[in-house]
Design a protein around this motif. Sequence first.
Motif, PDB file in Angstrom:
ATOM      1  N   GLY A   1       0.810  -1.215   0.000  1.00 58.24           N
ATOM      2  CA  GLY A   1       0.000   0.000   0.000  1.00 58.24           C
ATOM      3  C   GLY A   1       0.842   1.264   0.000  1.00 58.24           C
ATOM      4  N   SER A   2       1.882   1.301   0.818  1.00 57.52           N
ATOM      5  CA  SER A   2       2.725   2.491   0.866  1.00 57.52           C
ATOM      6  C   SER A   2       3.474   2.691  -0.453  1.00 57.52           C
ATOM      7  CB  SER A   2       3.713   2.398   2.032  1.00 57.52           C
ATOM      8  OG  SER A   2       4.576   1.282   1.886  1.00 57.52           O
ATOM      9  N   TYR A   3       3.912   1.593  -1.049  1.00 55.79           N
ATOM     10  CA  TYR A   3       4.588   1.700  -2.345  1.00 55.79           C
ATOM     11  C   TYR A   3       3.619   2.201  -3.411  1.00 55.79           C
ATOM     12  CZ  TYR A   3       7.253   0.383  -6.503  1.00 55.79           C
ATOM     13  OH  TYR A   3       7.906   0.403  -7.712  1.00 55.79           O
ATOM     14  N   ALA A   4       2.381   1.693  -3.376  1.00 63.49           N
ATOM     15  CA  ALA A   4       1.377   2.125  -4.354  1.00 63.49           C
ATOM     16  C   ALA A   4       1.083   3.615  -4.211  1.00 63.49           C
ATOM     17  CB  ALA A   4       0.098   1.310  -4.176  1.00 63.49           C
TER      18      ALA A   4
ATOM     19  N   LEU B   1       6.324   9.938   4.477  1.00 61.60           N
ATOM     20  CA  LEU B   1       5.766   8.973   5.425  1.00 61.60           C
ATOM     21  C   LEU B   1       5.631   7.598   4.780  1.00 61.60           C
ATOM     22  CD1 LEU B   1       4.450   8.245   8.129  1.00 61.60           C
ATOM     23  CD2 LEU B   1       2.261   9.039   7.172  1.00 61.60           C
ATOM     24  N   CYS B   2       5.160   7.584   3.550  1.00 62.63           N
ATOM     25  CA  CYS B   2       5.038   6.305   2.831  1.00 62.63           C
ATOM     26  C   CYS B   2       6.402   5.665   2.614  1.00 62.63           C
ATOM     27  CB  CYS B   2       4.340   6.528   1.489  1.00 62.63           C
ATOM     28  SG  CYS B   2       2.587   6.922   1.633  1.00 62.63           S
ATOM     29  N   LEU B   3       7.399   6.483   2.304  1.00 63.07           N
ATOM     30  CA  LEU B   3       8.753   5.954   2.143  1.00 63.07           C
ATOM     31  C   LEU B   3       9.261   5.366   3.456  1.00 63.07           C
ATOM     32  CD1 LEU B   3      11.300   5.527   0.470  1.00 63.07           C
ATOM     33  CD2 LEU B   3      11.990   7.875   1.071  1.00 63.07           C
ATOM     34  N   ALA B   4       8.967   6.042   4.572  1.00 61.41           N
ATOM     35  CA  ALA B   4       9.397   5.530   5.879  1.00 61.41           C
ATOM     36  C   ALA B   4       8.718   4.196   6.192  1.00 61.41           C
ATOM     37  CB  ALA B   4       9.075   6.558   6.963  1.00 61.41           C
TER      38      ALA B   4
ATOM     39  N   TRP C   1      10.227  -3.225   5.137  1.00 61.53           N
ATOM     40  CA  TRP C   1      11.285  -4.023   4.495  1.00 61.53           C
ATOM     41  C   TRP C   1      12.318  -4.468   5.533  1.00 61.53           C
ATOM     42  CZ3 TRP C   1      16.627  -3.116   3.474  1.00 61.53           C
ATOM     43  CH2 TRP C   1      17.208  -4.082   2.639  1.00 61.53           C
ATOM     44  N   GLY C   2      12.630  -3.591   6.493  1.00 65.74           N
ATOM     45  CA  GLY C   2      13.532  -3.973   7.577  1.00 65.74           C
ATOM     46  C   GLY C   2      12.974  -5.146   8.378  1.00 65.74           C
ATOM     47  N   MET C   3      11.647  -5.173   8.584  1.00 64.35           N
ATOM     48  CA  MET C   3      11.020  -6.304   9.267  1.00 64.35           C
ATOM     49  C   MET C   3      11.232  -7.596   8.481  1.00 64.35           C
ATOM     50  SD  MET C   3       7.390  -4.547  10.375  1.00 64.35           S
ATOM     51  CE  MET C   3       6.624  -6.159  10.530  1.00 64.35           C
ATOM     52  N   PHE C   4      11.104  -7.513   7.149  1.00 69.24           N
ATOM     53  CA  PHE C   4      11.314  -8.708   6.322  1.00 69.24           C
ATOM     54  C   PHE C   4      12.750  -9.223   6.467  1.00 69.24           C
ATOM     55  CE2 PHE C   4       8.067  -6.836   3.110  1.00 69.24           C
ATOM     56  CZ  PHE C   4       7.035  -7.140   3.981  1.00 69.24           C
TER      57      PHE C   4
END
Length: 218
Positions: free
Chosen positions: A27-30, A45-48, A54-57
């Motif tokens: 969603g944030s990437y979209a 904010l979306c970039l953050a 991604w850090g969680m992954f």
Amino acid sequence: MDDDSRLTRWEERTGIPLAVGSLLYLGSYAVRVLGHGLPAAWRDLCLAVTCVVWGMFVVDYLVRWRLSGQGPGFVHRHWLDTVVVVLPLLRPVRIVKTYEAVQRRHGHPRLALHLRVIVYAGLSVGLLGFAGALAVYHQEHAAPHATIRTFGDSAWWACATLATVGYGDVAPVTPLGRLVAVGLMACGLALLGAVTGSFSSWLLQVFSRGDDAGPPGS
């Protein structure tokens, strides 16, 4: 406690949070790709959110690697997880696996095998198609001589590619866009083969049961 049980417990505890994170990432990437008129603060904010998820992954991958006790062999034994860390837009596809695990854990009735293959393949196609369309639009819409100028063009291209139709009316021209295209082609062929094979197997079983029953009154 052995490594397998520790790994299983970790996957059970993180399955749902990571599934939610997958949707947040997509969603944030979209929003970043499609929200051209958004204020800079919202885009930041979306970039953050994208970076944090991604850090969680990455953390999940490293923890499972450590708990597996497989050393470097973990990379090729779990090649899909490795690809997902490198290409996190594919992560939402793992939601299908998470849903299956949750159903199993709570003892909910499962669909028949053939129907599960068709339903899960359909969900995977939808998620892959949306993610692929976003990625290609991001790379293509401002490129010189590009034929994919709108997200609608990109979604149409993704549908044609996953269906292995390949009209050729629009096509990527950038290196990264073409790399995404190769991945979608491979996924489209694999998913189409899975659905076709499952449906054919189901038909064979139906016809076989009919033949075994024999004609009425025999």
